[in-house]
Scaffold this motif. Structure first.
Motif, PDB file in Angstrom:
ATOM      1  N   GLU A  34      57.651  -7.689  16.719  1.00 16.46           N
ATOM      2  CA  GLU A  34      58.792  -7.622  15.806  1.00 16.46           C
ATOM      3  C   GLU A  34      58.602  -8.530  14.603  1.00 16.46           C
ATOM      4  O   GLU A  34      59.104  -8.263  13.508  1.00 16.46           O
ATOM      5  N   HIS A  35      57.857  -9.629  14.791  1.00 13.18           N
ATOM      6  CA  HIS A  35      57.715 -10.629  13.724  1.00 13.18           C
ATOM      7  C   HIS A  35      56.352 -10.592  13.048  1.00 13.18           C
ATOM      8  O   HIS A  35      56.047 -11.444  12.230  1.00 13.18           O
ATOM      9  N   VAL A  36      55.527  -9.609  13.375  1.00 13.90           N
ATOM     10  CA  VAL A  36      54.189  -9.540  12.793  1.00 13.90           C
ATOM     11  C   VAL A  36      54.251  -8.881  11.426  1.00 13.90           C
ATOM     12  O   VAL A  36      54.831  -7.801  11.264  1.00 13.90           O
ATOM     13  N   GLU A  37      53.639  -9.533  10.429  1.00 13.82           N
ATOM     14  CA  GLU A  37      53.490  -8.935   9.104  1.00 13.82           C
ATOM     15  C   GLU A  37      52.146  -8.221   9.066  1.00 13.82           C
ATOM     16  O   GLU A  37      51.091  -8.839   9.139  1.00 13.82           O
ATOM     17  N   THR A  38      52.188  -6.907   8.933  1.00 11.10           N
ATOM     18  CA  THR A  38      50.966  -6.109   9.014  1.00 11.10           C
ATOM     19  C   THR A  38      50.020  -6.406   7.868  1.00 11.10           C
ATOM     20  O   THR A  38      48.809  -6.448   8.044  1.00 11.10           O
ATOM     21  N   PHE A  39      50.574  -6.629   6.671  1.00 11.17           N
ATOM     22  CA  PHE A  39      49.714  -6.796   5.496  1.00 11.17           C
ATOM     23  C   PHE A  39      49.789  -8.240   5.019  1.00 11.17           C
ATOM     24  O   PHE A  39      50.755  -8.639   4.367  1.00 11.17           O
ATOM     25  N   PRO A  40      48.798  -9.081   5.338  1.00 11.37           N
ATOM     26  CA  PRO A  40      48.788 -10.446   4.815  1.00 11.37           C
ATOM     27  C   PRO A  40      48.503 -10.438   3.320  1.00 11.37           C
ATOM     28  O   PRO A  40      48.041  -9.442   2.754  1.00 11.37           O
ATOM     29  N   ALA A  41      48.759 -11.572   2.695  1.00  8.57           N
ATOM     30  CA  ALA A  41      48.575 -11.655   1.239  1.00  8.57           C
ATOM     31  C   ALA A  41      47.122 -11.443   0.845  1.00  8.57           C
ATOM     32  O   ALA A  41      46.822 -10.797  -0.149  1.00  8.57           O
ATOM     33  N   THR A  42      46.207 -11.987   1.638  1.00  6.45           N
ATOM     34  CA  THR A  42      44.787 -11.837   1.304  1.00  6.45           C
ATOM     35  C   THR A  42      43.999 -11.432   2.542  1.00  6.45           C
ATOM     36  O   THR A  42      44.248 -11.924   3.638  1.00  6.45           O
ATOM     37  N   ILE A  43      43.067 -10.520   2.347  1.00  4.18           N
ATOM     38  CA  ILE A  43      42.145 -10.112   3.405  1.00  4.18           C
ATOM     39  C   ILE A  43      40.736 -10.175   2.831  1.00  4.18           C
ATOM     40  O   ILE A  43      40.486  -9.754   1.699  1.00  4.18           O
ATOM     41  N   ASP A  44      39.851 -10.725   3.606  1.00  3.72           N
ATOM     42  CA  ASP A  44      38.463 -10.827   3.176  1.00  3.72           C
ATOM     43  C   ASP A  44      37.954  -9.420   2.846  1.00  3.72           C
ATOM     44  O   ASP A  44      37.952  -8.531   3.706  1.00  3.72           O
ATOM     45  N   PRO A  45      37.532  -9.190   1.599  1.00  2.00           N
ATOM     46  CA  PRO A  45      37.088  -7.844   1.200  1.00  2.00           C
ATOM     47  C   PRO A  45      35.873  -7.348   1.965  1.00  2.00           C
ATOM     48  O   PRO A  45      35.634  -6.138   2.057  1.00  2.00           O
ATOM     49  N   ASP A  46      35.095  -8.289   2.494  1.00  6.59           N
ATOM     50  CA  ASP A  46      33.911  -7.884   3.240  1.00  6.59           C
ATOM     51  C   ASP A  46      34.232  -7.572   4.710  1.00  6.59           C
ATOM     52  O   ASP A  46      33.365  -7.068   5.434  1.00  6.59           O
ATOM     53  N   LEU A  47      35.466  -7.911   5.139  1.00  6.32           N
ATOM     54  CA  LEU A  47      35.807  -7.762   6.543  1.00  6.32           C
ATOM     55  C   LEU A  47      35.752  -6.313   7.000  1.00  6.32           C
ATOM     56  O   LEU A  47      35.256  -6.014   8.089  1.00  6.32           O
ATOM     57  N   LYS A  48      36.270  -5.395   6.192  1.00  6.11           N
ATOM     58  CA  LYS A  48      36.320  -4.004   6.603  1.00  6.11           C
ATOM     59  C   LYS A  48      34.916  -3.480   6.903  1.00  6.11           C
ATOM     60  O   LYS A  48      34.693  -2.839   7.942  1.00  6.11           O
ATOM     61  N   LYS A  49      33.967  -3.782   6.022  1.00  2.00           N
ATOM     62  CA  LYS A  49      32.605  -3.299   6.247  1.00  2.00           C
ATOM     63  C   LYS A  49      31.995  -3.934   7.492  1.00  2.00           C
ATOM     64  O   LYS A  49      31.313  -3.263   8.271  1.00  2.00           O
ATOM     65  N   GLU A  50      32.262  -5.241   7.695  1.00  2.00           N
ATOM     66  CA  GLU A  50      31.713  -5.912   8.872  1.00  2.00           C
ATOM     67  C   GLU A  50      32.242  -5.288  10.158  1.00  2.00           C
ATOM     68  O   GLU A  50      31.496  -5.052  11.111  1.00  2.00           O
ATOM     69  N   VAL A  51      33.549  -4.986  10.172  1.00  2.00           N
ATOM     70  CA  VAL A  51      34.159  -4.411  11.369  1.00  2.00           C
ATOM     71  C   VAL A  51      33.635  -3.000  11.600  1.00  2.00           C
ATOM     72  O   VAL A  51      33.322  -2.605  12.729  1.00  2.00           O
ATOM     73  N   GLU A  52      33.521  -2.220  10.521  1.00  2.00           N
ATOM     74  CA  GLU A  52      33.008  -0.849  10.653  1.00  2.00           C
ATOM     75  C   GLU A  52      31.578  -0.855  11.176  1.00  2.00           C
ATOM     76  O   GLU A  52      31.218  -0.013  12.019  1.00  2.00           O
ATOM     77  N   ASP A  53      30.762  -1.787  10.678  1.00  3.18           N
ATOM     78  CA  ASP A  53      29.390  -1.874  11.161  1.00  3.18           C
ATOM     79  C   ASP A  53      29.351  -2.259  12.645  1.00  3.18           C
ATOM     80  O   ASP A  53      28.525  -1.755  13.418  1.00  3.18           O
ATOM     81  N   GLU A  54      30.267  -3.162  13.027  1.00  4.75           N
ATOM     82  CA  GLU A  54      30.278  -3.633  14.409  1.00  4.75           C
ATOM     83  C   GLU A  54      30.658  -2.519  15.376  1.00  4.75           C
ATOM     84  O   GLU A  54      30.042  -2.365  16.438  1.00  4.75           O
ATOM     85  N   ILE A  55      31.680  -1.738  15.049  1.00  3.91           N
ATOM     86  CA  ILE A  55      32.140  -0.725  15.999  1.00  3.91           C
ATOM     87  C   ILE A  55      31.124   0.407  16.152  1.00  3.91           C
ATOM     88  O   ILE A  55      31.183   1.168  17.121  1.00  3.91           O
ATOM     89  N   LYS A  56      30.184   0.487  15.196  1.00  2.00           N
ATOM     90  CA  LYS A  56      29.102   1.464  15.351  1.00  2.00           C
ATOM     91  C   LYS A  56      28.110   1.003  16.416  1.00  2.00           C
ATOM     92  O   LYS A  56      27.442   1.815  17.044  1.00  2.00           O
ATOM     93  N   GLU A  57      28.028  -0.326  16.600  1.00  2.00           N
ATOM     94  CA  GLU A  57      27.056  -0.887  17.532  1.00  2.00           C
ATOM     95  C   GLU A  57      27.620  -1.068  18.933  1.00  2.00           C
ATOM     96  O   GLU A  57      26.871  -1.132  19.907  1.00  2.00           O
ATOM     97  N   ILE A  58      28.945  -1.184  19.043  1.00  2.00           N
ATOM     98  CA  ILE A  58      29.582  -1.434  20.335  1.00  2.00           C
ATOM     99  C   ILE A  58      30.296  -0.172  20.797  1.00  2.00           C
ATOM    100  O   ILE A  58      31.029   0.460  20.051  1.00  2.00           O
ATOM    101  N   SER A  59      30.096   0.170  22.042  1.00  2.00           N
ATOM    102  CA  SER A  59      30.667   1.402  22.588  1.00  2.00           C
ATOM    103  C   SER A  59      32.171   1.289  22.762  1.00  2.00           C
ATOM    104  O   SER A  59      32.689   0.285  23.276  1.00  2.00           O
ATOM    105  N   HIS A  60      32.888   2.316  22.315  1.00  2.00           N
ATOM    106  CA  HIS A  60      34.333   2.440  22.499  1.00  2.00           C
ATOM    107  C   HIS A  60      34.636   3.852  22.993  1.00  2.00           C
ATOM    108  O   HIS A  60      33.993   4.813  22.553  1.00  2.00           O
ATOM    109  N   ASP A  61      35.618   3.964  23.890  1.00  2.00           N
ATOM    110  CA  ASP A  61      36.012   5.307  24.296  1.00  2.00           C
ATOM    111  C   ASP A  61      37.389   5.692  23.756  1.00  2.00           C
ATOM    112  O   ASP A  61      37.945   6.719  24.112  1.00  2.00           O
TER     113      ASP A  61
END
Length: 624
Positions: A152-179
């Motif tokens: 209820e108290h979580v703000e989904t969009f913080p003021a700043t997000i590391d611009p490189d984070l999205k690419k790092e996360v996308e690269d990671e999920i390609k390497e780690i198995s998810h179902d």
């Protein structure tokens, strides 16, 4: 460790003590019980003048005062119970029993306290049984905070997000198995940041620790039911793997089932048990519910949204917007804000859970729980089970969060008790064949025609005195047909049998009452009325002066407390510390304990003593 050891001693010595320490703190009325000189301590440094080190007024019999104070706390608890303040009443009852137990620990060679502990716990049980009759109960399992309420108290969009984070996360999920399908967008990254760098960091750590307890069991059930194993992180989103979690909406358990949905999937909820808090049964129900939702919506994001908001609400949102895409429903605000955060929250938890080190978490998961399940078709007190099979009561209750009372449900052949792995055989040997009169610590007897006090006592293996005491019968000998009696069960354990056959003379029961101050009353007048002293009245009622106001209520104890066979009063000596002496050495010299010395000197900090310091010692018949 000391408290755990004390609890262990308490469980072994007297399994009927009501243990409610971890109860949730309701909004409460604060009640201050009378202090007990020599028992409750405050810090007094020994490097102050000698005249201030040793208090001149030390009670002749600290055990007597402890008993008096314990019963006054019990009376406060009774008053709170009558006002409907159950949580506060429970605190006072626990405080009263703790005081006697702590006193018994300090004065280990004083044999009088066992009787008083037995008596007081019987009285507490009398109140408890009364609460059970009224379907109130004083012994519910402790409720814990539900992680889902934090959304209820979580703000989904913080003021700043590391611009490189999205690419790092996308690269990671390609390497780690998810179902589960893992989509990366601003909502997911916002929640990822909330756990990695924001207020959710501590909650994430707790979840990563606790997941180890249940992960093998949960993943096996998810696999059996044919649903994605990554849905274990939905459980973390709901409860952070806490079986006792209860949300604001009264959802309960690891998977936070509301009552109606739990019943739909076979989770039984009675006054005795709530299987929404049974880790294994609730996981099976959750897996089947999620599978049904996926079959209805054909999409795991919509299935998870429906798990949170309900399938009807999701269906209506789809009809209203004309879309079956969760992210579009979220952008159009067609779903509740909690649900909009719910799906990306699970995705963020999944990403971190698969590779916590990458996101700054260095947490060691708890060891997996290995358990046995046994059927218990007769009402059996958990304290009886705890002692019989040598499992700490705290551990037994923690494993059985679905058991709401101290007692397993009566006449329920489907009920299963959870035990640590390897204890099933021991349980079957020691409990399964246990007769009914040894399974319960108290029970209720409704008087029938021809019943007598002596006959009832004999039937249940208790004594006339205990039966009369538990029901406040006094000298009453005539019972009314239909009258309900509390029966304290005896002969439960070898330790209790030894206690009952002991030859030492117990403390005589002190009569306690409340006196309302009238015009013209003084402390001396009231003390004379009740054959006590002004000093004791001040002690029992935490009075710093002799001033009284009309209408004040005083707790008073009347009549002699000790029998003639009680030990004589202790003799006071003052020991002057010599070079090289420690408290342990001094305690050994006088055949006493360090705790006793701390108590006598009304402090809990004598860790540093110096040559020349004076310490009060009391010599009784055991250490003279």
């Amino acid at each position: 460790m000391a408290r755990r050891a004390l609890l262990r001693i308490l469980i072994l010595a007297l399994p009927i003590i009501a243990s409610c320490r971890t109860a949730p703190q309701a909004k409460s009325v604060q009640v201050s019980p009378p202090p007990v000189p020599g028992i409750q301590r405050h810090v007094e440094p020994l490097n102050m003048p000698v005249a201030d080190q040793i208090h001149s007024k030390v009670p002749e019999d600290p055990v007597e005062l402890a008993v008096t104070a314990a019963y006054s706390r019990f009376q406060w608890g009774e008053q709170l119970y009558k006002q409907g303040l159950l949580a506060n009443a429970r605190q006072q009852f626990d405080s009263a029993i703790d005081l006697l137990v702590d006193t018994a620990r300090i004065y280990q060679k004083d044999s009088r306290l066992q009787h008083e502990i037995t008596d007081l716990t019987t009285r507490v049980y009398a109140v408890e049984l009364s609460a059970i009759r009224d379907r109130e109960g004083l012994t519910d399992q402790t409720e814990e905070h539900a992680a889902i309420d934090d959304l209820e108290h979580v703000e989904t969009f913080p003021a700043t997000i590391d611009p490189d984070l999205k690419k790092e996360v996308e690269d990671e999920i390609k390497e780690i198995s998810h179902d589960l399908p893992i989509e990366i967008n601003e909502r997911v990254l916002g929640l990822l940041n909330y756990y990695q760098n924001g207020r959710g960091h501590a909650a994430m750590e707790r979840g990563l620790e606790r997941v180890g307890r249940y992960q093998p069991m949960i993943e096996q059930i998810l696999k059996d039911e044919g649903v994605p194993l990554d849905l274990i992180y939905l459980c973390q989103a709901e409860s952070a793997f806490q079986p006792r979690a209860v949300s604001r909406s009264k959802a309960r358990g690891l998977w936070q089932f509301i009552s109606s949905r739990g019943k739909e999937y076979g989770l039984r909820q009675t006054w005795w048990i709530d299987e929404r808090s049974d880790p294994e049964k609730s996981t099976r129900a959750a897996a089947r519910h999620l599978k049904d939702l996926y079959q209805e919506f054909g999409d795991w994001y919509l299935a998870m949204a429906a798990y949170n908001a309900g399938p009807v609400r999701v269906q209506r949102a789809m009809e209203k917007t004309g879309t079956d895409n969760f992210w579009k429903l979220a952008d159009k605000r067609a779903l509740p804000s909690e649900t909009i955060n719910y799906v990306p929250n699970i995705l963020a938890l999944t990403i971190i859970g698969k590779n916590p080190g990458k996101y700054g978490f260095s947490v060691e998961a708890e060891a997996p729980l290995e358990t046995d399940r046994v059927t218990v078709d007769k009402a059996t007190d958990l304290r009886v089970i705890s002692e019989a099979i040598s499992i700490p009561l705290e551990e037994l209750r923690a494993l059985n969060a679905h058991v709401l009372r101290w007692t397993t449900p009566p006449d329920d052949p489907e009920f299963e008790l959870i035990l640590p792995k390897g204890y099933a055989d021991k349980f079957n040997q020691r409990i399964s064949s246990l007769p009914e009169n040894k399974r319960l610590l108290i029970r209720e007897h409704v008087v029938r025609r021809g019943d007598t006090i002596g006959g009832i006592a004999k039937k249940y293996g208790t004594s006339i005195r205990e039966l009369a005491m538990a029901n406040d019968l006094g000298n009453q000998t005539i019972l009314k047909v239909g009258q309900s009696l509390i029966v304290p069960m005896s002969g439960l354990t070898p330790r209790q049998a030894v206690s009952k056959s002991g030859t030492t003379a117990p403390l005589r029961k002190t009569t306690y009452t409340t006196y309302v101050v009238k015009r013209g009353d003084t402390l001396l007048k009231i003390a004379n009325l009740y054959h006590t002293s002004v000093e004791k009245l001040k002690t029992w009622n935490h009075l710093s002066s002799a001033r009284l106001a009309i209408g004040d209520k005083l707790v008073v104890a009347q009549g002699p407390v000790r029998r003639a066979s009680s030990p004589p009063p202790a003799k006071k000596v003052v020991h002057q510390v010599r070079q090289g002496e420690t408290l342990g050495v001094i305690a050994s010299t006088y055949n006493t304990s360090v705790d006793a010395i701390l108590s006598w000197n009304e402090t809990n900090d004598l860790s540093v003593i110096h040559p020349g310091d004076r310490i009060t010692i009391f010599l009784d018949e055991n250490n003279r």
